[in-house]
Design a protein around this motif. Structure first.
Motif, short mmCIF file in Angstrom:
data_model
loop_
_atom_site.label_atom_id
_atom_site.label_comp_id
_atom_site.label_asym_id
_atom_site.label_seq_id
_atom_site.Cartn_x
_atom_site.Cartn_y
_atom_site.Cartn_z
N TYR A 1 1.56 85.43 -1.41
CA TYR A 1 0.29 85.08 -0.77
C TYR A 1 -0.49 86.34 -0.41
O TYR A 1 -1.72 86.41 -0.61
N ASP B 1 -5.53 79.76 0.38
CA ASP B 1 -5.10 79.92 -1.00
C ASP B 1 -4.13 78.79 -1.32
O ASP B 1 -3.49 78.21 -0.42
N THR C 1 4.07 78.56 1.73
CA THR C 1 4.47 79.68 2.58
C THR C 1 4.59 79.23 4.03
O THR C 1 5.53 79.62 4.75
N ARG D 1 -1.26 78.93 -2.51
CA ARG D 1 0.12 79.29 -2.20
C ARG D 1 0.42 79.21 -0.71
O ARG D 1 1.59 79.30 -0.31
N LEU D 2 -0.61 79.07 0.10
CA LEU D 2 -0.41 79.12 1.54
C LEU D 2 0.40 77.95 2.10
O LEU D 2 1.27 78.17 2.96
N THR E 1 -2.65 87.80 -3.10
CA THR E 1 -3.99 87.24 -3.30
C THR E 1 -5.00 87.88 -2.34
O THR E 1 -6.17 88.09 -2.71
#
Length: 448
Positions: free
Chosen positions: A355, A285, A291, A287-288, A358
């Motif tokens: 995350y 994703d 993170t 956003r990973l 998702t």
């Protein structure tokens, strides 16, 4: 067409051989120069692909995971034992590690050897059965001997108040005068047998890896029949993700006795990072990456804060830190490290929860469609429950981070806060277990 070396690398034999290197060395009490946890992690990674084609090896990997957690506990005890007043605790720890660790490793290797022999029969291999009985017997002998020899010097702590350092039954046998001799026997005996075992097992696996017909057939079957089963990999990945994340966040809680936090947060940080790395394969994703960055940043902060708090507690827990300038400065450093670690932890928690949202939205439960009204309502209720658990986990984690700083500040000002901190951490662990259990169940239901 894959080359011979590519096939070896694909099947993980190199990782298995590398993992064996961390197991041949002796332990001295709970001190392990080559940590077993590293070797076991390599064995898990190396056995994973051949485990997808063999039920025996897959069962063996389950035993390995148990040894992995036990080895992590050994690392924690290795750091904490020097600060314990009663050194006889090492006897208890070494006994547990020797008994359960040796048993679980023996079960894994027997499953591994049986699985390799079965795969060799299925895919026209000839090397796995050569010397199999001798390798299995040698492995059992070495692992039993490794645990027993390490336990032997610790028997000096089997004592009574009248006969300190003696094994007392009908007669008394003093061992304190022979501690050095027993340690020499432990180190020398384990090294000699361990090196011989390592050489024999490495030769065994190199012989298998050199069987071109077998490796080519194994690799071809893996690529065509196993690797194409995407749902299988998603189920396995979500198992590791939820397990590692749950343990990782659980280790951020505090179990404090005499000022010492017995849960090492930096190990939790490593588990969170590993879980995110696994998630990048099938749950990628946008956003990973951010993170992952915060997980990497959290590791040195948590390690510095934990080790410094351990040193500070051992030296100054029973003293008034405000009577002298030097001790006050040490206290402030401890507080600042705890504050910085908590800030990074809270930011990491928020990033991880975004995350995980998702994963919840795209991989949890199976959406049956609006035309099935009853099932659709049930799906929506399940999703609401999972989202609610995620929110509770995030709130509990943030409160836990704030409470850690408050507890560090109050340790010498208001020690009674420790009880409140304990209650907060129990609630946080409960929220953690609840959410990751529900997430695992939800994803499994979708991809079963």
């Amino acid at each position: 067409m894959r080359t011979k070396s590519q096939n070896k690398h694909t099947m993980g034999f190199g990782l298995i051989i590398a993992g064996l290197v961390f197991l041949f060395n002796p332990c001295v009490s709970v001190l392990d120069v080559l940590p077993d946890a590293i070797g076991i992690a390599l064995l898990i990674a190396g056995s994973r692909k051949i485990g997808d084609m063999s039920d025996d090896i897959d069962i063996g990997i389950g035993y390995l995971w148990k040894v992995f957690w036990l080895s992590l506990a050994q690392i924690v005890i290795m750091f904490l034992l020097p600060g314990m007043e009663d050194k006889a605790f090492s006897l208890v720890f070494v006994f547990v590690f020797a008994l359960f660790g040796s048993y679980l490793l023996i079960r894994y290797f027997l499953c591994l050897f049986d699985g390799m022999n079965s795969l060799s029969t299925r895919f026209n291999g000839s090397a796995a059965s050569v010397g199999l009985g001798n390798v299995k017997a040698l492995t059992v002998v070495f692992l039993v001997l490794r645990g027993f020899l390490n336990l032997l010097p610790e028997l000096q702590y089997l004592s009574t108040t009248e006969h300190e350092g003696l094994i007392t039954s009908i007669d008394s046998y003093g061992l304190t005068d022979y501690t050095l001799l027993l340690q020499i026997i432990n180190i020398a005996g384990t090294l000699v047998v361990g090196i011989f075992w390592l050489v024999c097992v490495v030769i065994y696996f190199r012989r298998i890896a050199s069987d071109d017909v077998f490796i080519s057939a194994l690799s071809e079957h893996y690529l065509t029949a196993v690797r194409t089963d995407v749902k299988r990999y998603i189920r396995r990945d979500i198992k590791y993700i939820t397990l590692l994340s749950g343990f990782g966040f659980g280790l951020t809680a505090s179990v404090i006795l005499d000022g010492v936090d017995y849960l090492p947060t930096f190990l939790g940080a490593l588990m969170i990072l590993l879980a995110l790395k696994i998630a990048s394969k099938n749950f990628d994703d946008s956003r990973l990456p951010a993170t992952l960055l915060w997980a990497i940043i959290y590791i040195p902060f948590s390690a510095a804060a934990w080790f410094y708090s351990l040193w500070f507690a051992v030296r100054f827990y029973y003293y008034s830190v405000f009577k002298h300038l030097d001790t006050t400065i040490f206290y402030l450093i401890n507080l600042v490290l705890a504050l910085l670690t908590a800030i990074v932890f809270i930011v990491l928690t928020i990033a991880v929860c975004r995350y995980l949202r998702t994963i919840v939205e795209h991989h949890a439960f199976e959406n049956v469609g609006a035309e099935f009204v009853t099932l659709s309502k049930r799906h929506e209720e399940q999703m609401k429950g999972l989202r609610r658990s995620l929110v509770l986990f995030r709130i509990a984690a943030i409160i836990c981070g704030v409470s850690n700083v408050t507890n560090t500040a109050c340790m010498h000002l208001f020690p009674q806060y420790l009880m409140m901190n304990t209650i907060i951490h129990i609630i946080f662990i409960a929220c953690t277990v609840r959410f990751f259990t529900e997430l695992y169940t939800a994803v499994i239901k979708r991809y079963e």
